[in-house]
Design an enzyme around this catalytic site. Structure first.
Site, PDB file in Angstrom:
ATOM      1  N   ASN A 400       0.250  -1.290  -0.113  1.00  0.00           N
ATOM      2  CA  ASN A 400      -0.315   0.241   0.264  1.00  0.00           C
ATOM      3  C   ASN A 400       0.543   1.415  -0.106  1.00  0.00           C
ATOM      4  OD1 ASN A 400      -1.888   1.995   0.505  1.00  0.00           O
ATOM      5  ND2 ASN A 400      -3.215   0.252   1.648  1.00  0.00           N
ATOM      6  N   ASP A 401       1.422   1.579   1.135  1.00  0.00           N
ATOM      7  CA  ASP A 401       2.183   2.990   1.297  1.00  0.00           C
ATOM      8  C   ASP A 401       3.722   2.734   0.518  1.00  0.00           C
ATOM      9  OD1 ASP A 401      -0.003   3.727   3.195  1.00  0.00           O
ATOM     10  OD2 ASP A 401       0.522   3.101   4.958  1.00  0.00           O
ATOM     11  N   ILE A 402       4.020   1.366  -0.081  1.00  0.00           N
ATOM     12  CA  ILE A 402       5.375   2.027  -0.481  1.00  0.00           C
ATOM     13  C   ILE A 402       5.096   2.167  -1.986  1.00  0.00           C
ATOM     14  CG2 ILE A 402       6.154   0.271   0.933  1.00  0.00           C
ATOM     15  CD1 ILE A 402       5.939  -1.790  -0.955  1.00  0.00           C
ATOM     16  N   TYR A 440      -0.554   1.277   6.882  1.00  0.00           N
ATOM     17  CA  TYR A 440       0.303   1.508   8.501  1.00  0.00           C
ATOM     18  C   TYR A 440      -0.054   3.031   8.342  1.00  0.00           C
ATOM     19  CZ  TYR A 440       1.341  -2.675  10.774  1.00  0.00           C
ATOM     20  OH  TYR A 440       0.933  -3.726  10.703  1.00  0.00           O
ATOM     21  N   ALA A 441       0.083   4.050   6.915  1.00  0.00           N
ATOM     22  CA  ALA A 441       0.432   5.260   7.185  1.00  0.00           C
ATOM     23  C   ALA A 441      -1.338   5.772   7.421  1.00  0.00           C
ATOM     24  CB  ALA A 441       1.202   5.978   6.415  1.00  0.00           C
TER      25      ALA A 441
END
Length: 472
Positions: A400-402, A440-441
């Site tokens: 996701n965030d990456i 997570y962010a």
């Protein structure tokens, strides 16, 4: 055993550890690195056994052999049973044991200086007291901090301390600073007097400080925490090594401590985090603004596994981005089968690994290695980012965030400046997730709403298996 021979054997073991770190720097050399590490540790243990057998024959050697048998047996059992997705929490648990061992050794030395040949009168030299103070404090912080990290990574326990979300409260950092200063004060009293009371109080405060440093760190920073605790355990071992006058502990502890510190710094840069902030328990972390924290319902293109299979089978180049969702579903073997099918059709397939994908440094590399994915197909972020613009299809599995382009395109985003995999530059993107839940962010991912992106919802293993069946 002659002390010159002991020093030589410890030196050889240290060289093996250095070669182990060098080998583990690349997947192709990882097996050799592991072999060097095992040889070095075996040599260090056998040398220590021979040394203790000479200095304390009989009951002392029997106790040590018994402890080795119990510890080695439990370690082998845990390693055999642990799932790959649980590897980060196993590492955290091991770090806690290293910290606790440092504390126990420090107390043993204070109780019986003569047994460690540091003093015949029972009065420790000031240098040894300082070393014991540092080793015990760092060990205690490592132990309690690792226990909290274990609980956060596990996610099984209902205790508030073990929840993945950060625990923050007013005056948190002032309290941490007061505890740290008080701990140093008691340590100074021990340094001057060698009394038990300040030493015990110092250790209790260090245990408490370890908990308070880790609870404000959320799940997004857990990979950094694991690496940081690894460094702490190394410094604790090195500090105790000075007290015991053991060059093996000093060298191996310094290697672990320095490499863990460097890795933590690299990972903080990869996650757009301040190394000092994470080190001090999240000092200066900023909450998400309302505009970024709010999830806005927007339409996405939903596709099936058959649609994904058609796109992949008709591409010339494919890049696969694995994430934690892949690890949870244990889909690496099905993914290897898909890769083999696509490669057999003449399609170029590569894997793109972000430095902090998963829950531990190298987590995705280990998963792919378990499925026997060829090393030459696996590329780190810096190696492959320039290739996304010429890639036909990117398959994102549980990440996701990456891959969130907001890190590059939105200066107001909390992850602005965070290095990402440039999946959004590809001609087409297929994203597999269980749902549209944020990473997570806590941010929406702009990649999911692009016209070029198709969302395939479901368990990664089931989805990949369906794609394999549908590929002609």
């Amino acid at each position: 055993m002659n002390m010159n021979l002991v020093t030589l054997l410890y030196l050889i073991a240290s060289v093996c550890f250095i070669q182990a770190l060098k080998g583990l720097s690349h997947p192709k050399n990882a097996r050799r690195g592991n072999l060097f590490g095992m040889v070095g540790m075996a040599l260090a243990i056998l040398t220590t056994l021979a040394l203790i057998a000479k200095q304390a024959p009989g009951a002392g050697s029997a106790w040590l052999l018994g402890a080795l048998a119990i510890g080695g047996g439990l370690g082998a059992l845990a390693a055999a049973r642990i799932e790959m997705t649980k590897m980060p929490e196993l590492v955290a648990a091991m770090h806690s044991l290293v910290g606790l061992a440092a504390v126990c050794i420090a107390y043993a030395v204070v109780a019986e200086p003569a047994a460690f040949m540091l003093s015949t009168t029972g009065v420790l030299p000031y240098g040894n007291r300082a070393e014991l103070f540092i080793g015990a404090c760092v060990g205690a912080i490592t132990f309690s901090g690792s226990v909290i990290a274990f609980g956060k990574l596990s996610g099984k326990y209902r205790f508030r301390l073990f929840q993945g979300s950060p625990i923050v409260y007013a005056g948190q950092h002032r309290l941490n600073l007061m505890l740290a200063l008080t701990m140093v004060g008691f340590g100074s009293l021990f340094l001057l007097s060698q009394n038990w009371l300040p030493f015990i109080l110092m250790t209790v405060l260090a245990f408490a400080l370890g908990v308070l440093l880790i609870i404000p760190i959320g799940g997004a920073d857990m990979p950094v925490v694991v690496s940081m605790l690894n460094a702490y355990s190394g410094w604790a071992a090195a500090g105790i090594g000075f007290s015991l006058n053991n060059p093996m502990l000093i060298i191996s502890g310094a290697l672990v401590g320095s490499s863990g510190t460097i890795l933590s710094y690299i990972m903080c840069r990869a996650m757009n985090r301040s190394f000092l902030n994470v080190l001090l328990g999240g000092v200066g972390n900023h909450p998400l603004s309302a505009s970024h924290a709010k999830h806005i319902e927007r339409p996405v293109k939903v596709a099936s596994a058959d649609d994904a299979a058609f796109m992949l089978a008709n591409a010339e180049s494919v890049v696969i981005v694995p994430g934690y969702g892949l690890a949870v579903a244990r889909a690496q073997h099905a993914l290897k089968e898909l890769t083999s099918k696509l490669t057999a059709k003449g399609i170029q397939v590569r894997y793109a690994i972000h430095p902090v994908a998963g829950r531990m440094p190298g987590h995705m590399n280990v998963l792919l290695a378990e499925a026997e994915v060829p090393y030459e197909q696996v590329f780190e972020m810096d190696e492959i980012n320039a290739e996304f613009g010429q890639t036909d299809v990117v398959l994102v599995l549980g990440a996701n965030d990456i891959v969130n382009p907001a890190a590059r395109n939105d200066p107001q985003s909390p992850i602005s400046g965070m290095p990402i995999l440039d999946a959004y530059r590809a001609r087409a993107v297929i994203v597999n997730k269980r749902s549209m839940a944020a990473g997570y962010a806590g941010l929406d991912n702009e990649l999911f709403y692009m016209n070029k992106t198709m969302m395939v919802f479901g368990d990664a293993k089931k989805v990949v298996e369906d794609i394999v069946k549908a590929v002609d």
